[in-house]
Design a protein around this motif. Structure first.
Motif, PDB file in Angstrom:
ATOM      1  N   LEU A 105       0.823  -1.208   0.000  1.00 39.46           N
ATOM      2  CA  LEU A 105       0.000   0.000   0.000  1.00 39.46           C
ATOM      3  C   LEU A 105       0.857   1.257   0.000  1.00 39.46           C
ATOM      4  O   LEU A 105       0.542   2.232  -0.692  1.00 39.46           O
ATOM      5  N   LEU A 106       1.953   1.244   0.756  1.00 39.34           N
ATOM      6  CA  LEU A 106       2.839   2.405   0.776  1.00 39.34           C
ATOM      7  C   LEU A 106       3.513   2.601  -0.576  1.00 39.34           C
ATOM      8  O   LEU A 106       3.655   3.727  -1.051  1.00 39.34           O
ATOM      9  N   ARG A 107       3.937   1.525  -1.207  1.00 43.72           N
ATOM     10  CA  ARG A 107       4.579   1.645  -2.519  1.00 43.72           C
ATOM     11  C   ARG A 107       3.620   2.210  -3.563  1.00 43.72           C
ATOM     12  O   ARG A 107       4.041   2.895  -4.497  1.00 43.72           O
ATOM     13  N   LEU A 108       2.340   1.909  -3.399  1.00 44.64           N
ATOM     14  CA  LEU A 108       1.339   2.404  -4.343  1.00 44.64           C
ATOM     15  C   LEU A 108       0.857   3.811  -3.974  1.00 44.64           C
ATOM     16  O   LEU A 108       0.055   4.402  -4.705  1.00 44.64           O
ATOM     17  N   GLY A 109       1.312   4.333  -2.839  1.00 42.43           N
ATOM     18  CA  GLY A 109       0.875   5.654  -2.401  1.00 42.43           C
ATOM     19  C   GLY A 109      -0.546   5.674  -1.894  1.00 42.43           C
ATOM     20  O   GLY A 109      -1.174   6.737  -1.835  1.00 42.43           O
ATOM     21  N   ARG A 110      -1.043   4.535  -1.483  1.00 43.17           N
ATOM     22  CA  ARG A 110      -2.424   4.442  -0.990  1.00 43.17           C
ATOM     23  C   ARG A 110      -2.416   4.598   0.533  1.00 43.17           C
ATOM     24  O   ARG A 110      -2.681   3.667   1.290  1.00 43.17           O
ATOM     25  N   TRP A 111      -2.094   5.835   0.975  1.00 45.64           N
ATOM     26  CA  TRP A 111      -1.837   6.107   2.377  1.00 45.64           C
ATOM     27  C   TRP A 111      -3.064   5.856   3.259  1.00 45.64           C
ATOM     28  O   TRP A 111      -2.935   5.304   4.356  1.00 45.64           O
ATOM     29  N   GLU A 112      -4.239   6.306   2.804  1.00 46.32           N
ATOM     30  CA  GLU A 112      -5.437   6.134   3.630  1.00 46.32           C
ATOM     31  C   GLU A 112      -5.731   4.656   3.861  1.00 46.32           C
ATOM     32  O   GLU A 112      -6.107   4.240   4.951  1.00 46.32           O
ATOM     33  N   GLU A 113      -5.550   3.864   2.810  1.00 47.65           N
ATOM     34  CA  GLU A 113      -5.813   2.432   2.941  1.00 47.65           C
ATOM     35  C   GLU A 113      -4.778   1.758   3.831  1.00 47.65           C
ATOM     36  O   GLU A 113      -5.048   0.695   4.406  1.00 47.65           O
ATOM     37  N   ALA A 114      -3.599   2.363   3.927  1.00 50.24           N
ATOM     38  CA  ALA A 114      -2.537   1.776   4.747  1.00 50.24           C
ATOM     39  C   ALA A 114      -2.766   2.041   6.229  1.00 50.24           C
ATOM     40  O   ALA A 114      -2.064   1.493   7.063  1.00 50.24           O
ATOM     41  N   ASP A 115      -3.769   2.870   6.562  1.00 50.13           N
ATOM     42  CA  ASP A 115      -3.953   3.287   7.946  1.00 50.13           C
ATOM     43  C   ASP A 115      -4.169   2.109   8.883  1.00 50.13           C
ATOM     44  O   ASP A 115      -3.527   1.995   9.908  1.00 50.13           O
ATOM     45  N   HIS A 116      -5.089   1.202   8.544  1.00 52.86           N
ATOM     46  CA  HIS A 116      -5.410   0.111   9.463  1.00 52.86           C
ATOM     47  C   HIS A 116      -4.247  -0.867   9.652  1.00 52.86           C
ATOM     48  O   HIS A 116      -3.832  -1.111  10.775  1.00 52.86           O
ATOM     49  N   PRO A 117      -3.655  -1.399   8.554  1.00 50.39           N
ATOM     50  CA  PRO A 117      -2.536  -2.288   8.776  1.00 50.39           C
ATOM     51  C   PRO A 117      -1.341  -1.596   9.404  1.00 50.39           C
ATOM     52  O   PRO A 117      -0.561  -2.204  10.107  1.00 50.39           O
ATOM     53  N   GLU A 118      -1.222  -0.255   9.197  1.00 46.97           N
ATOM     54  CA  GLU A 118      -0.110   0.457   9.805  1.00 46.97           C
ATOM     55  C   GLU A 118      -0.227   0.434  11.324  1.00 46.97           C
ATOM     56  O   GLU A 118       0.772   0.281  12.027  1.00 46.97           O
ATOM     57  N   VAL A 119      -1.443   0.563  11.825  1.00 48.60           N
ATOM     58  CA  VAL A 119      -1.644   0.505  13.268  1.00 48.60           C
ATOM     59  C   VAL A 119      -1.194  -0.852  13.798  1.00 48.60           C
ATOM     60  O   VAL A 119      -0.470  -0.950  14.786  1.00 48.60           O
ATOM     61  N   ASP A 120      -1.619  -1.917  13.113  1.00 47.96           N
ATOM     62  CA  ASP A 120      -1.201  -3.248  13.533  1.00 47.96           C
ATOM     63  C   ASP A 120       0.312  -3.391  13.446  1.00 47.96           C
ATOM     64  O   ASP A 120       0.940  -4.013  14.285  1.00 47.96           O
ATOM     65  N   ALA A 121       0.907  -2.810  12.399  1.00 46.29           N
ATOM     66  CA  ALA A 121       2.349  -2.925  12.218  1.00 46.29           C
ATOM     67  C   ALA A 121       3.098  -2.208  13.336  1.00 46.29           C
ATOM     68  O   ALA A 121       4.155  -2.657  13.757  1.00 46.29           O
ATOM     69  N   VAL A 122       2.542  -1.090  13.835  1.00 47.08           N
ATOM     70  CA  VAL A 122       3.190  -0.405  14.950  1.00 47.08           C
ATOM     71  C   VAL A 122       3.224  -1.311  16.168  1.00 47.08           C
ATOM     72  O   VAL A 122       4.231  -1.414  16.869  1.00 47.08           O
ATOM     73  N   HIS A 123       2.122  -2.013  16.420  1.00 46.70           N
ATOM     74  CA  HIS A 123       2.117  -2.953  17.541  1.00 46.70           C
ATOM     75  C   HIS A 123       3.094  -4.090  17.302  1.00 46.70           C
ATOM     76  O   HIS A 123       3.778  -4.545  18.212  1.00 46.70           O
ATOM     77  N   LEU A 124       3.178  -4.549  16.059  1.00 49.06           N
ATOM     78  CA  LEU A 124       4.150  -5.584  15.738  1.00 49.06           C
ATOM     79  C   LEU A 124       5.563  -5.090  15.998  1.00 49.06           C
ATOM     80  O   LEU A 124       6.432  -5.844  16.409  1.00 49.06           O
ATOM     81  N   GLY A 125       5.774  -3.791  15.768  1.00 46.85           N
ATOM     82  CA  GLY A 125       7.103  -3.226  15.943  1.00 46.85           C
ATOM     83  C   GLY A 125       7.581  -3.253  17.376  1.00 46.85           C
ATOM     84  O   GLY A 125       8.762  -3.077  17.641  1.00 46.85           O
ATOM     85  N   GLN A 126       6.684  -3.474  18.331  1.00 41.78           N
ATOM     86  CA  GLN A 126       7.081  -3.545  19.728  1.00 41.78           C
ATOM     87  C   GLN A 126       7.678  -4.905  20.085  1.00 41.78           C
ATOM     88  O   GLN A 126       8.199  -5.080  21.172  1.00 41.78           O
ATOM     89  N   ARG A 127       7.609  -5.845  19.162  1.00 41.42           N
ATOM     90  CA  ARG A 127       8.162  -7.172  19.434  1.00 41.42           C
ATOM     91  C   ARG A 127       9.635  -7.215  19.053  1.00 41.42           C
ATOM     92  O   ARG A 127      10.056  -6.518  18.136  1.00 41.42           O
ATOM     93  N   PRO A 128      10.430  -8.027  19.749  1.00 38.61           N
ATOM     94  CA  PRO A 128      11.867  -8.064  19.459  1.00 38.61           C
ATOM     95  C   PRO A 128      12.137  -8.359  17.986  1.00 38.61           C
ATOM     96  O   PRO A 128      11.538  -9.244  17.404  1.00 38.61           O
ATOM     97  N   GLY A 129      13.050  -7.570  17.396  1.00 38.15           N
ATOM     98  CA  GLY A 129      13.462  -7.814  16.017  1.00 38.15           C
ATOM     99  C   GLY A 129      12.578  -7.176  14.971  1.00 38.15           C
ATOM    100  O   GLY A 129      12.957  -7.066  13.812  1.00 38.15           O
ATOM    101  N   ARG A 130      11.373  -6.715  15.349  1.00 39.20           N
ATOM    102  CA  ARG A 130      10.445  -6.166  14.370  1.00 39.20           C
ATOM    103  C   ARG A 130      10.722  -4.713  13.988  1.00 39.20           C
ATOM    104  O   ARG A 130      10.526  -4.346  12.832  1.00 39.20           O
TER     105      ARG A 130
END
Length: 206
Positions: A141-166
């Motif tokens: 979604l980011l590569r396509l510039g579809r920022w609004e659509e990236a909103d929901h998975p981005e939130v999940d990805a931020v939580h994923l980023g709290q895990r070791p190595g992420r």
């Protein structure tokens, strides 16, 4: 193992490939993957055939034939769905999305990964393979510039980023998607303001 093709022999070959893949490239293991697939087909072992096709798809994703990668992964995923193999279905979704993304077929990647996120969660594997699927969807979604659509998975990805190595993986994925877009827009430099919160990794190391 007894001589001749069997599900057991195919399973052993696939296990060997997975074990050796930690120290050898998949290209070096091509003959063993081909043997595993042929053995599974001769034995009518559909679970092993699906897994061998996924291994072949992974091989072709990085340095092989992109069309062959997608074809093998779609076949492996289809067989796994027909057999109701939950873990293999989730893995197939992740690998297919990754193959499309790595070979520049980003829009197709979204078409696979968006419903794939929901399917992997429905299968109860959102905390394992689901992370891989969500990060790849965000990347597409980011590569396509579809920022609004990236909103929901981005939130999940931020939580994923709290895990070791992420965090490092997420920053790399974001940079690989955002920098070309920014360059196209004429942006040549980034100023990191910071958050004021101590965290690991220096800016120049990201």
């Amino acid at each position: 193992l007894p001589p001749g093709p069997s599900a057991e022999r195919a399973a052993v070959l696939i296990s060997e490939v997975k074990a050796r893949a930690h120290t050898e490239s998949l290209l070096c293991l091509r003959s063993r993957i081909d043997e595993a697939l042929a053995t599974a087909q001769q034995a009518g072992a559909r679970v092993e055939e699906a897994r061998a096709r996924m291994e072949l798809g992974a091989l072709h994703t990085y340095g092989g034939d992109p069309d062959a990668a997608v074809a093998h992964l779609r076949d492996g995923l289809r067989i796994s769905e027909e057999l109701g193999r939950v873990d293999d279905v989730a893995l197939g979704i992740g690998l297919l999305g990754d193959a499309l993304l790595e070979n520049g077929r980003v829009t197709e990647g979204v078409d696979v990964l968006r419903p794939g996120v929901d399917e992997v969660r429905r299968l109860g594997l959102g905390a394992s393979i689901g992370q891989f699927v969500e990060i790849n969807l965000l990347d597409c979604l980011l590569r396509l510039g579809r920022w609004e659509e990236a909103d929901h998975p981005e939130v999940d990805a931020v939580h994923l980023g709290q895990r070791p190595g992420r965090p490092r993986l997420l920053r790399h994925r974001f940079a690989s998607a955002a920098c070309p877009l920014a360059g196209d827009a004429g942006i040549g430099q980034f100023l990191d303001i910071g958050t004021g919160i101590p965290s690991l990794d220096n800016v120049h190391e990201v």
